[in-house]
Motif scaffolding. Sequence first.
Motif, PDB file in Angstrom:
ATOM      1  N   VAL A   1       0.953  -1.293   0.054  1.00  0.00           N
ATOM      2  CA  VAL A   1       0.015  -0.089  -0.149  1.00  0.00           C
ATOM      3  C   VAL A   1       0.878   1.320  -0.198  1.00  0.00           C
TER       4      VAL A   1
ATOM      5  N   LEU B   1       0.017  -5.635   6.525  1.00  0.00           N
ATOM      6  CA  LEU B   1       0.319  -4.793   4.931  1.00  0.00           C
ATOM      7  C   LEU B   1       1.498  -4.181   4.997  1.00  0.00           C
TER       8      LEU B   1
ATOM      9  N   VAL C   1       3.236  -1.335   4.159  1.00  0.00           N
ATOM     10  CA  VAL C   1       2.797   0.420   3.580  1.00  0.00           C
ATOM     11  C   VAL C   1       3.939   1.130   3.647  1.00  0.00           C
TER      12      VAL C   1
ATOM     13  N   HIS D   1       1.390  -1.692  -6.749  1.00  0.00           N
ATOM     14  CA  HIS D   1       0.784  -1.423  -5.495  1.00  0.00           C
ATOM     15  C   HIS D   1      -0.641  -0.649  -5.567  1.00  0.00           C
ATOM     16  N   LEU D   2      -1.115  -0.744  -4.277  1.00  0.00           N
ATOM     17  CA  LEU D   2      -2.417  -0.099  -4.044  1.00  0.00           C
ATOM     18  C   LEU D   2      -2.117   1.226  -3.621  1.00  0.00           C
TER      19      LEU D   2
ATOM     20  N   ILE E   1      -3.246   4.888  -2.191  1.00  0.00           N
ATOM     21  CA  ILE E   1      -4.446   5.471  -1.238  1.00  0.00           C
ATOM     22  C   ILE E   1      -4.233   7.073  -1.473  1.00  0.00           C
TER      23      ILE E   1
ATOM     24  N   SER F   1      -7.773   0.616  -5.052  1.00  0.00           N
ATOM     25  CA  SER F   1      -7.050   1.756  -5.085  1.00  0.00           C
ATOM     26  C   SER F   1      -8.214   2.507  -4.437  1.00  0.00           C
TER      27      SER F   1
ATOM     28  N   PHE G   1      -9.783  -2.898   4.657  1.00  0.00           N
ATOM     29  CA  PHE G   1      -8.845  -3.844   4.366  1.00  0.00           C
ATOM     30  C   PHE G   1      -8.890  -5.272   5.422  1.00  0.00           C
TER      31      PHE G   1
END
Length: 306
Positions: free
Chosen positions: A7, A44, A46, A91-92, A94, A270, A298
Amino acid sequence: MIRFPPVSLIGVPTDVGAGHRGASMGPEALRVAGLGEALQARGLQVVDRGNLSGPFNPWQPPADGYRHLQQVVAWNTALMHATAAELAAGHLPITLGGDHCLAVGSIVAVAQHCRRAGRKLRVLWLDAHADFNTSQITPSGNVHGMPVACLCGIGPRELTHLGGDSPALKPDEIRQIGIRSVDEGERRLVHEFGLDIYDMRYIDEIGMKRVMEEALDGVDADTHLHVSFDVDFLDPGIAPGVGTTIPGGPTYREAQLVMEMIADTGRMASLDIVELNPAFDSQNRTALLAVDLVESLFGKSTLMRG
C-alpha cells in the motif's frame, strides 16, 4: 484471508477545489490518527510517499465559471502521475486528501491502468453529494462539486481530457452511495446520464446490505474496484470534521457494513480518502473514525465470524 499488495500513501494537501479552507490539513490528520500504523498492524506492507507539492490556494472568486481551475489542474496532474506510478509498480495507492476534486487525477490514472491491462473498472463513490455539477449549474464554481461530471466528459477540457482521452469513465462504471444533496440542475444531468445512485431514501427503504449487493453486482476477479471515500458520506453526528455537513447520512454501523462488504469482494485496488477537514473537527475525532473504517476496507471485521 485477503492478500493485498503493498500500500502506498500519497498525501495531497490542498483545498483548491473546496468552498472552505482546511481540507489541506487532511493528510496530516490521517497520519496523526495512525492510518499507516493501523494498516501495518493488519500485516500490510505500507510506504508513505509523503506529500505531493502544488500551487497554493489563491482563494479567488470564479473565473469563467470555475474557481482556481489552473491550480486544480496542477494538483490533479501531479496526483494522476503519482497514482499511475504506484499502479505500474503493483501497489495499491491511497490518496490522502485534500478535497474531492482530486478524484479526477486518481481515477483518470486508474481508468488508464485498467484499459492497458484489459480489466473492468468499478468505482464506488461514497458521498453525500453527486458531484455532477458544471459551471453552468453551480454558482460557487467550486470544482470539488464537479469531479464525476469531469470524469464522464462534462466540464473544462483541462480536466475532462486530463489523461488525454475523454471520458475517463462511462456512467455504468460508477455507483454512488449515500447521496442526499443534489442541486436541481445537477439532478437533471444525473438522470440524463443515467448514473446509478443509491440515495439515502433508497438505503432507508431497502437497507444497506441490499444496496451494497446491488452496487457490487458484477464485480469479479477481472474487476479493479476503486473506492472514493468522501468523509461527508458519514452522518455529521459521528463525523463533524468536514466542510459540507449534510444531516441524515449513514450511521457508524451502516458505514462499517459498507466497508466490510467491499472488503469481502477482495477486489479493492485503489482508494481515495477526501474532504477530511480538521478545522471543523474535535480532537481529530473524524480522522480516527476514518482510519477505523479504512481498516475495515482492508479486512478488519466487527463481527465474530467462525
